[in-house]
Design a protein around this motif. Structure first.
Motif, short mmCIF file in Angstrom:
data_model
loop_
_atom_site.label_atom_id
_atom_site.label_comp_id
_atom_site.label_asym_id
_atom_site.label_seq_id
_atom_site.Cartn_x
_atom_site.Cartn_y
_atom_site.Cartn_z
N ILE A 24 12.47 -26.40 -31.99
CA ILE A 24 13.05 -26.75 -33.30
C ILE A 24 12.16 -26.22 -34.42
O ILE A 24 12.64 -25.62 -35.39
CB ILE A 24 13.27 -28.28 -33.42
N LEU A 25 10.85 -26.39 -34.28
CA LEU A 25 9.91 -25.89 -35.30
C LEU A 25 9.96 -24.36 -35.37
O LEU A 25 9.95 -23.79 -36.47
CB LEU A 25 8.48 -26.37 -34.99
N ASP A 26 10.02 -23.71 -34.20
CA ASP A 26 10.12 -22.24 -34.18
C ASP A 26 11.41 -21.78 -34.87
O ASP A 26 11.41 -20.83 -35.65
CB ASP A 26 10.07 -21.70 -32.75
N ASN A 27 12.52 -22.45 -34.53
CA ASN A 27 13.80 -22.13 -35.15
C ASN A 27 13.76 -22.34 -36.67
O ASN A 27 14.25 -21.51 -37.44
CB ASN A 27 14.94 -22.93 -34.53
N MET A 28 13.18 -23.48 -37.07
CA MET A 28 13.08 -23.78 -38.50
C MET A 28 12.18 -22.76 -39.20
O MET A 28 12.48 -22.31 -40.30
CB MET A 28 12.54 -25.20 -38.71
N GLU A 29 11.08 -22.40 -38.55
CA GLU A 29 10.17 -21.42 -39.15
C GLU A 29 10.85 -20.06 -39.27
O GLU A 29 10.72 -19.38 -40.29
CB GLU A 29 8.90 -21.29 -38.31
N ALA A 30 11.60 -19.65 -38.24
CA ALA A 30 12.32 -18.37 -38.28
C ALA A 30 13.37 -18.41 -39.39
O ALA A 30 13.53 -17.44 -40.15
CB ALA A 30 12.97 -18.08 -36.93
N LYS A 31 14.09 -19.55 -39.49
CA LYS A 31 15.11 -19.69 -40.53
C LYS A 31 14.47 -19.65 -41.91
O LYS A 31 14.97 -18.99 -42.82
CB LYS A 31 15.88 -21.00 -40.31
N CYS A 32 13.34 -20.36 -42.08
CA CYS A 32 12.62 -20.36 -43.37
C CYS A 32 12.12 -18.97 -43.69
O CYS A 32 12.15 -18.54 -44.85
CB CYS A 32 11.46 -21.35 -43.33
N GLN A 33 11.62 -18.26 -42.67
CA GLN A 33 11.14 -16.90 -42.89
C GLN A 33 12.27 -15.99 -43.37
O GLN A 33 12.08 -15.20 -44.30
CB GLN A 33 10.49 -16.35 -41.60
N LYS A 34 13.44 -16.11 -42.75
CA LYS A 34 14.60 -15.32 -43.16
C LYS A 34 14.99 -15.65 -44.59
O LYS A 34 15.27 -14.76 -45.40
CB LYS A 34 15.79 -15.54 -42.23
N GLN A 35 15.02 -16.96 -44.91
CA GLN A 35 15.36 -17.38 -46.28
C GLN A 35 14.32 -16.87 -47.28
O GLN A 35 14.67 -16.41 -48.37
CB GLN A 35 15.48 -18.90 -46.36
N ARG A 36 13.03 -16.97 -46.89
CA ARG A 36 11.95 -16.51 -47.75
C ARG A 36 12.09 -15.00 -47.99
O ARG A 36 11.96 -14.53 -49.11
CB ARG A 36 10.60 -16.83 -47.10
N GLU A 37 12.37 -14.23 -46.93
CA GLU A 37 12.53 -12.78 -47.06
C GLU A 37 13.74 -12.43 -47.93
O GLU A 37 13.66 -11.53 -48.77
CB GLU A 37 12.66 -12.14 -45.67
#
Length: 186
Positions: A24-37
């Protein structure tokens, strides 16, 4: 043993929960990274667009300043030329030029009836008295001939100055641009 069995099941459940939590944390971090990018790309695109608009506005302002400067130089050149021609029109050489030009123009006209000669007030004495004259103080020198109520010949110094307008524009443009354009004096 029961305790060990419960403990091993608890450990197994805890490991599963930790794995799910890590996933869940990995998924959230990947999602946040995509949003940040995406957010940073949007900010970068807005900054580039703002930069393009500023450069375009600056270029437009500079081009307008150059156009205004060219126009002012042209006005200044023409004004100085007009002043020099006005001064020249007060000399004896001008009077000789006027008479020679007038005689030549009149010789080309077959019928001298209904001729009106337009001149500035200072030049009226240069026109023979047998011609009807009109005073035009817009002229800096020279004359025009009106035949049958329309201008037939224009020998004014104003039109001579206007003829060099293209050369002046070319000369001014060559000051601002390194195109190597050669201005034709004709």
């Amino acid at each position: 043993m029961v305790t060990e069995k419960n403990l091993s099941e608890d450990i197994k459940t805890l490991k599963e929960l930790n794995q799910k939590h890590a996933q869940i944390l990995d998924n959230m971090e990947a999602k946040c990274q995509k949003q940040r990018e995406a957010y940073l790309a949007n900010i970068e695109e807005k900054a580039k667009e703002k930069k393009r608009r500023m450069i375009s506005r600056t270029q437009s302002d500079v081009e307008n300043q150059v156009i205004v400067k060219k126009h002012n130089l042209l006005k200044q050149y023409k004004s100085e030329i007009m002043d020099a021609v006005r001064k020249e029109s007060l000399t004896e050489n001008y009077k000789l030029y006027f008479k020679k030009r007038f005689d030549s123009a009149i010789a080309d006209i077959e019928d001298h009836d209904d001729l009106v000669i337009g001149v500035k007030a200072d030049d009226i004495a240069l026109v023979p008295s047998n011609y009807k004259t009109e005073i035009n103080n817009q002229l800096i020198g020279g004359f025009y001939i009106i035949k049958d109520s329309r201008v037939k010949y224009d020998f004014t110094l104003n039109s001579e100055v206007d003829r060099i307008n293209e050369y002046l524009v070319c000369s001014i443009n060559s000051l601002f641009e390194a195109t190597g354009e050669v201005c034709n004096e004709e």
